[in-house]
Write an enzyme that holds these catalytic residues in place. Structure first.
Site, short mmCIF file in Angstrom:
data_model
loop_
_atom_site.label_atom_id
_atom_site.label_comp_id
_atom_site.label_asym_id
_atom_site.label_seq_id
_atom_site.Cartn_x
_atom_site.Cartn_y
_atom_site.Cartn_z
N ASP A 468 0.82 -1.27 0.15
CA ASP A 468 -0.10 -0.07 -0.08
C ASP A 468 1.05 1.17 -0.08
O ASP A 468 1.91 1.34 0.38
CB ASP A 468 -0.93 -0.06 1.21
CG ASP A 468 -2.21 0.60 1.16
OD1 ASP A 468 -2.13 1.61 -0.06
OD2 ASP A 468 -3.14 0.54 1.86
N ASP A 538 -10.70 2.48 -2.99
CA ASP A 538 -11.12 1.99 -1.66
C ASP A 538 -12.88 2.28 -1.80
O ASP A 538 -13.48 2.09 -0.73
CB ASP A 538 -10.60 3.21 -0.70
CG ASP A 538 -9.31 2.73 -0.25
OD1 ASP A 538 -8.83 1.56 -0.53
OD2 ASP A 538 -8.51 3.76 0.28
C1 DGJ Z 1 -5.71 2.00 2.22
C2 DGJ Z 1 -6.18 1.01 1.09
O1 DGJ Z 1 -6.74 1.26 -0.07
C3 DGJ Z 1 -7.08 0.15 2.12
O2 DGJ Z 1 -7.69 -1.00 1.27
C4 DGJ Z 1 -6.49 -0.31 2.99
O3 DGJ Z 1 -5.60 -1.24 2.83
C5 DGJ Z 1 -6.10 0.86 4.13
N1 DGJ Z 1 -5.35 1.61 3.16
C6 DGJ Z 1 -5.35 0.25 5.44
O4 DGJ Z 1 -4.84 1.38 5.86
#
Ligand code: DGJ
Length: 723
Positions: A468, A538
């Protein structure tokens, strides 16, 4: 043959199965002659064109890598500052070289060949004798794809230090086609990949990222199309940059109606010192031509990126169906809770459990611990390896989340190394999500991260990693670079990232990596070279996802598009949609769940079980088939797309209606990509019996669609050639 050279006329004809690209040297300048459908090679073509341009002046000359300062007033492809402060250079053609296949780009992600015969590469050497600057324009043409891959190498062969102020990967002057339009992907967090289409007016149309990452706001991609171009017909010229940092794609229409498109590393806030003997390699731009509209352009990108950009063990493998605990628990979990979700997943046929954020340091919220990559024994008293083994024992593979490019000010790492983040002395360190960005230009920082991750990979049975990256770069400066190299920081950051990704993915080839950047903030070809799939957004709401996934598919293959079913009311938009609808949307991508399976009713579990079993049957078609977009969610209340196997013997159609329409019109869906002469057995998800239709009927007459009189309805059809 892929490249035909007529030396005397200075003519270079690059030819693929369906495309030609012609360059001619005119008065020492590489001139752009033609890009489009394949031409027979005829020796006479050049005479016509040379006379058109000779003596017209640089401002009207269609060029391949234009300079600034000697009469071309449009955007240049590069600019160099000499030691005396002057910015004038004049590159003239010197020689050419042909190379079989496609040479490797050192330190940068790139499209590749597996056999030399797949492509041929032309290199044009240009020289500015006064400064000692030499430029190598590289063009790789693929035999079986309508693709040209371009990049540029700038070499300092002189004695003095040169300062690059701009160095684009590619530039092209399209002429004789007035009124071109630009198609691109724009958005924001949770709203990635909106398809935009604009008529290009005289002047500049610019998309870019100044964020040090490719960004949610604009994807590093643009296409030029004619006003007549649609999904199925017309010319489309795609430009996709294999790069994960700040970029620019600028279309400039001049006063004569010709359009210059330049693409590369963002020249805003960029400079690079090139000492005598040094060279600078730009990232590459992948240019696709389609005469069958945007649909065929996308399919060309999909085939190429799926098979000649993505690498490693998982490139050609079906991807596991996963359940991720992020939206199920956020930071609030313990080992038993995780194992319970995994066990339920195992019962329903799910294959991989992913432990997301919150397992390390003292991370109970998003305000601490990034950089402290060791397990949190408060939450996981028996350790991470124990959780992983319990989950494996339940029959699932185990995957883990990291955010390796970041550092929390509240972390052991920051207390020990406060200068390891990107920063500018004397200036504030802007935090975003309470975090700073590690200075990946520094080898010791990358080594620390490599060692931290490798230690976990070597002790915990991990099959999958979610990498991430949750903020943009600010105060872009490095404590390790001298003043004259500070403006190199952003690009050096990306090069450092690539070096680390190469090391990690090469040394842990058994791990499936998925990249993520607050969803699709870095969904780009550069990342796909290291990680064959990406968390698309997200935003997991199925209605929003119709647009996000449709838009993303303009460039990126479905196998790379992560799509999960989440709980309702949806956490991003509060919408309540049926589980069947959520399933159909997510099953149109790289499928998974992101919710607490243990909270489901028995009825819901039955539906999940069916979805999982169904996806296993259709997975190869979805992930490796050819995608045909049939109805755009950007235009209507309905969306539809289909996946067709390479041999056209099988297909799968998904259609969606967002809002119910009372007493609505008769719905007909025309299919695509089938063999007209064959008969297909068509089975819908609501009918007991299948029906037989000709491929021609399905594509010209279409399929009748019936939806229930309810909001959020989806329909699915499976097609098989009747043998
Ligand atoms: C952002 C990501 O896009 C989410 O799927 C998740 O992993 C969060 N970060 C966790 O902090």
């Amino acid at each position: 043959m892929n490249v035909i050279v007529q030396e005397e006329e200075g003519l270079f004809h690059l030819q693929s199965s369906g495309m030609s690209y012609l360059i001619q040297i005119v008065d020492g300048y590489p001139v752009h002659v033609y890009w489009g459908g394949r031409l027979q090679h005829r020796a006479a073509i050049n005479h016509l064109l040379v006379h058109t341009w000779q003596g017209m002046g640089l401002d009207r000359l269609p060029q391949e890598y234009p300079q600034y300062g000697s009469g071309d007033f449009r955007n240049p492809a590069y600019q160099i500052e000499l030691e005396d402060g002057t910015r004038i250079t004049e590159l003239k053609y010197d020689s050419y070289r042909l190379v079989k296949g496609k040479p490797v780009l050192s330190g940068l992600p790139a499209v590749y060949t597996e056999h030399e015969a797949e492509a041929e590469t032309l290199e044009l050497l240009l020289k500015d004798d006064y400064s000692g600057l030499q430029v190598v324009l590289r063009y790789s043409i693929f035999r079986d794809h309508n693709v040209i891959v371009r990049s540029t190498r700038l070499v300092n062969k002189g004695q003095q230090t040169l300062r690059l102020r701009r160095a684009l990967s590619a530039s092209i002057d399209m002429y004789g086609q007035e009124q071109l339009e630009m198609v691109y992907l724009s958005g924001a967090w949770g709203r990635e990949s909106n398809i935009q289409r604009r008529t290009l007016p005289q002047g500049e149309t610019r998309i870019d990222s100044k964020r040090g990452m490719s960004s949610h706001q604009f994807n590093p991609f643009a296409a030029l199309v004619t006003p007549e171009t649609t999904e199925r017909v017309g010319d489309a010229y795609g430009f996709s940059l294999v790069y994960s940092g700040g970029f620019e794609a600028v279309a400039e229409v001049d006063s004569f109606g010709s359009t210059r498109l330049g693409i590369g590393v963002n020249s805003f806030d960029f400079a690079w010192q090139l000492n005598a003997g040094e060279e600078f390699q730009t990232p590459e731009a992948v240019m696709v031509y389609s005469e069958e509209g945007l649909g065929e352009m996308s399919r060309t990108y999909h085939r190429l990126y799926r098979s000649r950009l993505c690498r490693g063990k998982y490139r050609d493998q079906e991807r596991p169906i996963l359940v991720n605990n992020w939206e199920a628990t956020y930071f609030d979990f313990n080992a038993d809770k995780l194992v319970a979700i995994a066990e339920e997943g195992a019962r329903l046929g799910i294959e991989l459990f992913v432990l997301d954020d919150g397992w390390f340091g003292k991370r109970d919220a998003d305000n601490s611990s990034l950089g402290d990559w060791y397990e949190d024994r408060r939450k996981l008293p028996e350790g991470l390896a124990d959780v992983a083994k319990r989950i494996q024992g339940a029959g699932l593979q185990f995957g883990l989340w990291f955010e390796p490019e970041m550092i929390s000010p509240d972390s052991e790492l920051y207390r020990k190394h406060p200068d390891w983040c990107l920063h500018v002395p004397g200036r504030r360190r802007s935090e975003a999500r309470w975090q700073l960005v590690l200075d990946y230009t520094r080898p010791e920082v990358r080594d620390y991260i490599y060692d931290s991750l490798a230690a976990i990979f070597s002790t915990v049975p991990i099959s999958y990693v979610k990498w991430d990256m949750n903020r943009a770069l600010t105060e872009i400066g490095s404590a390790a670079l001298p003043p004259e190299r500070q403006a190199e920081t952003a690009h050096r950051y990306v090069l450092g990232l690539y070096e680390l990704l190469e090391r990690i993915t090469a040394n842990f080839p058994e791990i499936l990596f998925e990249s993520c950047s607050s969803g699709g903030g870095r969904f780009d070809p550069g990342m796909l070279y290291y990680m064959p799939q990406t968390w698309t957004s997200d935003n997991t709401d199925a209605v929003e996802r119709l647009k996000i996934q449709y838009g993303t598919s303009l460039v990126y293959p479905v196998s790379s598009i992560g799509a999960h079913v989440s709980a309702v009311p949806n956490h991003q938009v509060g919408r309540i949609t049926p589980l069947e609808f959520r399933g159909s949307v997510a099953m149109s991508g790289n499928f998974g769940y992101e919710l607490d399976l243990t909270a489901f009713t028995e009825e819901e579990k039955d539906i999940v079980q069916r979805q999982v079993a169904n996806y296993k049957e259709i997975r190869s078609l979805v992930q490796q088939g050819n995608l045909y977009r049939l109805k755009s969610p950007f235009e209507e209340n309905e969306s539809a797309w289909m996946f067709v196997s390479e041999d056209q013997m099988e297909a799968l159609v998904y259609a969606f209606q967002v809002m119910a329409i009372p007493n609505g019109p008769q719905r007909i869906l025309r299919l695509d990509g089938l063999k007209p002469e064959l008969e297909y057995e068509v089975k819908s998800d609501i009918d007991e019996e299948s029906s037989i239709y000709g491929g021609d009927q399905l594509m010209q007459l279409g399929l009748a669609l019936r939806y229930e009189a309810k909001d959020y309805q989806s329909r699915c059809f499976r097609l098989r050639v009747r043998t």
